[in-house]
Design a protein around this motif. Structure first.
Motif, PDB file in Angstrom:
ATOM      1  N   THR A 618       7.255 -35.873  -8.411  1.00 15.01           N
ATOM      2  CA  THR A 618       5.928 -35.492  -8.507  1.00 15.01           C
ATOM      3  C   THR A 618       5.623 -33.996  -9.218  1.00 15.01           C
ATOM      4  O   THR A 618       6.025 -33.046  -8.522  1.00 15.01           O
ATOM      5  CB  THR A 618       5.060 -35.574  -7.048  1.00 15.01           C
ATOM      6  OG1 THR A 618       5.212 -36.963  -6.751  1.00 15.01           O
ATOM      7  CG2 THR A 618       3.592 -35.154  -7.363  1.00 15.01           C
ATOM      8  N   TYR A 655      -5.596 -29.983 -15.297  1.00 17.15           N
ATOM      9  CA  TYR A 655      -6.365 -30.177 -14.267  1.00 17.15           C
ATOM     10  C   TYR A 655      -7.372 -29.154 -14.087  1.00 17.15           C
ATOM     11  O   TYR A 655      -6.978 -27.863 -13.753  1.00 17.15           O
ATOM     12  CB  TYR A 655      -5.587 -30.496 -12.731  1.00 17.15           C
ATOM     13  CG  TYR A 655      -6.452 -30.580 -11.624  1.00 17.15           C
ATOM     14  CD1 TYR A 655      -7.046 -31.780 -11.214  1.00 17.15           C
ATOM     15  CD2 TYR A 655      -6.547 -29.421 -10.750  1.00 17.15           C
ATOM     16  CE1 TYR A 655      -7.695 -31.870 -10.012  1.00 17.15           C
ATOM     17  CE2 TYR A 655      -7.315 -29.631  -9.778  1.00 17.15           C
ATOM     18  CZ  TYR A 655      -7.942 -31.114  -9.295  1.00 17.15           C
ATOM     19  OH  TYR A 655      -8.543 -30.914  -8.119  1.00 17.15           O
ATOM     20  N   ALA A 676      -0.542 -39.881 -14.435  1.00 21.65           N
ATOM     21  CA  ALA A 676      -1.358 -38.985 -14.013  1.00 21.65           C
ATOM     22  C   ALA A 676      -2.751 -39.454 -13.653  1.00 21.65           C
ATOM     23  O   ALA A 676      -3.294 -40.284 -14.927  1.00 21.65           O
ATOM     24  CB  ALA A 676      -1.469 -37.610 -14.787  1.00 21.65           C
ATOM     25  N   THR A 703      -3.076 -36.586  -8.930  1.00 18.77           N
ATOM     26  CA  THR A 703      -1.469 -36.697  -8.919  1.00 18.77           C
ATOM     27  C   THR A 703      -0.765 -36.881 -10.344  1.00 18.77           C
ATOM     28  O   THR A 703      -1.542 -37.682 -10.965  1.00 18.77           O
ATOM     29  CB  THR A 703      -0.941 -37.939  -8.181  1.00 18.77           C
ATOM     30  OG1 THR A 703      -1.537 -37.744  -6.754  1.00 18.77           O
ATOM     31  CG2 THR A 703       0.224 -37.946  -7.839  1.00 18.77           C
ATOM     32  N   ALA A 704       0.073 -36.233 -10.660  1.00 17.23           N
ATOM     33  CA  ALA A 704       0.623 -36.272 -12.037  1.00 17.23           C
ATOM     34  C   ALA A 704       2.504 -36.325 -11.456  1.00 17.23           C
ATOM     35  O   ALA A 704       2.747 -35.658 -10.712  1.00 17.23           O
ATOM     36  CB  ALA A 704       0.669 -35.042 -12.834  1.00 17.23           C
TER      37      ALA A 704
END
Length: 848
Positions: A618, A655, A676, A703-704
């Protein structure tokens, strides 16, 4: 005796530390005699002054309580006491307070004693509406008598549940309550205090002969400070010089800096030379137990003021000052305590701001006990930190003192941290990297430090928190909206930022065993709730790797770790654990983090899910309020815009939270598919802690992540760019950073603008990186310019020396740390550091 200097900027001065011998030298002769001859201990203690100090700490004084800043605290004390008195009026059969069933619930028993303390406090608080209320004080004394006769005095019926309640929690409330009761009332009930002290001694089962045992695994760190603070009060109540002296002597040992190579009483709990704090022998715990220890020792200094010889506390405030400057300050970002040092407390609903409020109270109080320059530095720091919620302060006196500091125009605000600071807390496997716009906090683990802490239904899904989980704090944000309990509630435990986890589903301890621990007392390892086996394999298992650490060079840092299985899985494979004990296999990876100015570079190699499983790394997970204007943008390696769901590898992603005006950029240095996206997640806070309020949390979760196929996957490299613009990310690929190596043996980068080459060498033997020949295992940073500076450390903590050869023209020693030698060798310059017993410390040398 160590006499520390107190600079206005604490980070610029070496840290003084105290050995156990130095600590004991600070005690008066009577205190030292306590160990061998308790009857002669601490002669001359002014017990009345000691009790008066205690009352002032918790109840305030007429002068202090008349101040407007304290009015809210007084009102809260009275309101709480009235609620407790009402609960007494409404109590049913077998109850002292309505709703608190007694006899089998140790938590309820502790609460009953807490409620009595709260009534006693209000009845002794000057200026409060219940001050001097003889009826309320009589009810407290009656309540103490009632509880002792029915639920505490019988040793055969007590000691169920958590040992902490019987040895620390209840004695703390009892000791303080007795101190708050008027002396005449205690005299009218002459048997009450002796009966309680005898019972509290009997319940001290982890001790020896009803007293502290410094060889006990329970009598360490914050626990030891709590127990001894209680015993100081108990000695004052009975005018027992020996008890007071022995308790002071025992508590003084917590001031000693831990030397892991010369342990006293086998104890590894406490503060280390690099500022680390460990509790439970292997848990990084500055933000919870360390905070409790800080509070307790500062309260002890205040309790003893004027009641004993000055020699009792002389020099000790200086030690506590260093705890704050080098242990706490790096871990506090804009008034928020970082998650990496809170153990199971990360799952609680109290926030990082509340954690720091407790520390601020202790800092304000400590300022009265240190030398002038140190006092000023602490006061500057109090003004630098965001305003604390004084309603949570324990002492009215502390509220008044804090308010005076904040209002003093002659005191400028100043951080105890340098504006740019990189700190390797290698003794507890933690790293902190700070810049004006952000802070980066990294949690590692090893065969020395636990992967996580679970206990008592707290932190139910902690499995990967020590596997390189990191937290990127951005300036100006309300961290309650980004981290804290809601982060762990909304974000999957398999997708914490920074971790590499196998693709599998795990079950919590209550789900596995139907209770809050694994129970098997018949097994040779004797699995009970507080057994050593429970600690080792359930509550806070250590990792299996030795390599976890790094080096710092000025404000720059390098860290590395070889990810491994935990002790439970290893023991299960060896047949050591019972058949019904469940242990999980971890993913494997070799990881490095290189921390610079505008970026943190992350390398991962040798990634494997193990056993044919896939794994996921992650890159980041972040949460935001559902109404925040969150956007995700990016660009492909092949050109063109990247969008969520795109299977084309991105060159960069960004982001951005428009509502909070913050952003994070992710520059990918290897071409891999990145999954992502944003999703709205609703979960209950009880998924992370059984006793949390039954509250649903809804968050926008970003989340990526990068998936790794079964077997050895290609190496991964990326950079985190805090507060990055899209323009900055577009230019990044043409920037000065180069990945020099990224495999299981060596991971290294070069930054041309900074003149830095940094490397982690995981393999044994010499490895060539750029023009550096590094004898691994080692962590090395070299910066070239007018002078060449080399920083090196042994992340395994097992080597006698680490050697680096700089190929090229010969250089001469300009200055260097003790233990570093420099000499010419054919083709270059050899730097060698004696790392034996350095416990991961960085050695630095400057060459010309």
């Amino acid at each position: 005796m160590v006499t520390p200097a107190y600079p206005s900027t604490a980070w610029s001065v070496p840290v003084p530390h105290m050995s156990r011998r130095q600590v004991l030298s600070l005690l008066p002769a009577a205190g030292l005699l306590a160990v061998a001859a308790p009857a002669r201990a601490a002669a001359g203690v002014d017990h009345a002054r000691l009790l008066a100090n205690t009352v002032s700490i918790f109840a305030g004084t007429p002068e202090v309580n008349a101040r407007p800043e304290v009015a809210g605290k007084l009102a809260a004390i009275v309101k709480t006491a009235r609620q407790r008195l009402t609960a007494m009026d409404q109590a049913g059969a077998g109850e002292l307070f309505s709703g608190l069933a007694l006899g089998t619930d140790d938590v309820n028993l502790r609460l009953a004693y807490q409620y009595l303390y709260e009534i006693a406090l209000a009845a002794r608080t000057p200026g409060g509406e219940l001050d001097g209320d003889a009826a309320a004080q009589g009810r407290v004394a009656d309540g103490l008598q009632w509880l002792h006769e029915r639920y505490f005095g019988d040793q055969t019926a007590g000691y169920y549940g958590n040992w902490h309640n019987w040895e620390i929690g209840i004695p703390t409330h009892v000791s303080r309550t007795l101190a708050l009761l008027p002396g005449q009332l205690r005299q009218e009930r002459p048997g009450l205090t002796p009966a309680y002290i005898a019972s509290m001694d009997a319940y001290l089962r982890s001790g020896k002969n009803g007293d502290v045992d410094l060889d006990s695994r329970f009598h360490t760190g914050a626990n030891l400070a709590d127990i001894t603070a209680n015993r100081i009060l108990q000695g004052a109540l009975t005018a027992d010089d020996a008890r007071v002296g022995k308790a002071i002597s025992d508590q003084a040992t917590v001031f000693a800096t831990i030397d892991p190579y010369h342990l006293q009483h086998g104890n590894t709990d406490g503060y280390y030379p690099d500022g680390s704090f460990i509790q439970h022998h292997s848990v990084a715990y500055t933000g919870s137990y360390g905070r409790a220890l800080l509070t307790r020792v500062v309260q002890t200094l205040k309790t003893l003021e004027g009641a004993t010889s000055d020699a009792v506390s002389e020099g000790l405030p200086g030690v506590v000052y260093r705890w704050i400057a080098d242990g706490f300050a790096p871990l506090i970002f804009e008034g928020w305590m970082m998650e990496i040092v809170k153990g199971r407390a990360v799952s609680r609903t109290n926030t990082g701001y509340a954690d720091v409020g407790v520390i601020v109270e202790a800092i304000a109080d400590l300022a009265d006990h240190v030398e002038a320059a140190g006092a000023l530095a602490l006061k500057k720091y109090v003004k630098f930190l965001p305003a604390a919620d004084t309603a949570a302060f324990v002492s009215p006196v502390s509220i008044a003192r804090y308010a005076a500091i904040r209002a003093d125009a002659a005191i400028p605000a100043a951080d105890l941290n340098a504006p740019e600071r990189s700190v390797a807390f290698n003794a507890m496997d933690r790293t902190v990297h700070r810049r004006p716009g952000y802070a980066f906090a990294l949690a590692r683990s090893s065969d020395r430090i636990s992967k996580y802490e679970y206990m008592s239904g707290e932190n139910l899904m902690p499995w990967f928190q020590g596997d390189g989980a990191y937290y990127l704090y951005l300036a100006g944000e309300d961290q309650r909206e980004v981290f804290g309990v809601d982060y762990y509630t909304a974000v999957s435990p398999y997708r914490l930022a920074g971790i590499t986890a196998p693709v599998e589903e795990r079950r919590t301890v209550p789900e596995l065993y139907g209770r809050l621990w694994y129970e098997n007392p018949g097994h040779p390892l004797n699995f009970t709730s507080s057994s050593e086996s429970q600690n080792t394999y359930v509550y806070f298992p250590r990792a299996g790797n030795a390599f976890s650490g790094g080096a710092t060079l000025g404000a720059y840092g390098a860290a590395g770790m070889i990810q491994s299985d935990d002790a439970a899985y290893t023991a299960k494979q060896a047949g050591t654990l019972p058949d019904d004990f469940v242990a999980y296999r971890n993913a494997r990876a070799t990881k490095s983090w290189f921390m610079l100015d505008d970026e943190i570079v992350v390398l991962a190699a040798g990634v494997s899910g193990q056993g044919g499983r896939t794994a996921v790394t992650t890159v980041d997970s972040r949460i935001a309020a559902p109404g925040d204007a969150v956007a995700l943008t990016g660009e492909r390696w092949t050109g063109g815009a990247w969008q969520a769901g795109d299977t084309t590898p991105p060159r960069w992603l960004r982001y951005a939270n428009g509502t909070r005006r913050t952003s994070v950029g992710y520059a990918f240095l290897t071409r891999q598919t990145v999954t992502a996206g944003l999703e709205t997640v609703t979960r209950n806070r009880r998924v992370v802690r059984t006793t949390n309020p039954d509250t649903n949390v809804t968050k926008n979760v970003f989340t990526a992540a990068v998936a790794h196929a079964a077997g050895d996957a290609p190496a991964l490299a990326y950079a985190l760019l805090p507060n990055a613009t899209e323009a900055r990310l577009r230019d990044y690929a043409r920037g000065p950073l180069t990945v020099l190596a990224n495999d299981r043996r060596v991971q290294a980068i070069k930054h041309r603008t900074l003149g830095i080459v940094a490397a982690n060498v995981f393999a044994d033997g010499p490895r060539l990186v750029e023009r550096l020949l590094i004898d691994g295992p080692a962590s090395v940073i070299v910066r070239s310019g007018d002078r060449t500076t080399v920083a090196l450390s042994d992340p395994t903590m097992k080597r006698d020396r680490v050697t680096v050869v700089l190929h090229g023209r010969s250089l001469k020693l300009d200055k260097g740390d003790e233990g570093v030698t420099v000499r010419r060798v054919p083709g270059g310059t050899m730097i060698q550091a004696t790392t034996r017993h350095a416990h991961g410390r960085t050695f630095t040398v400057t060459l010309r």
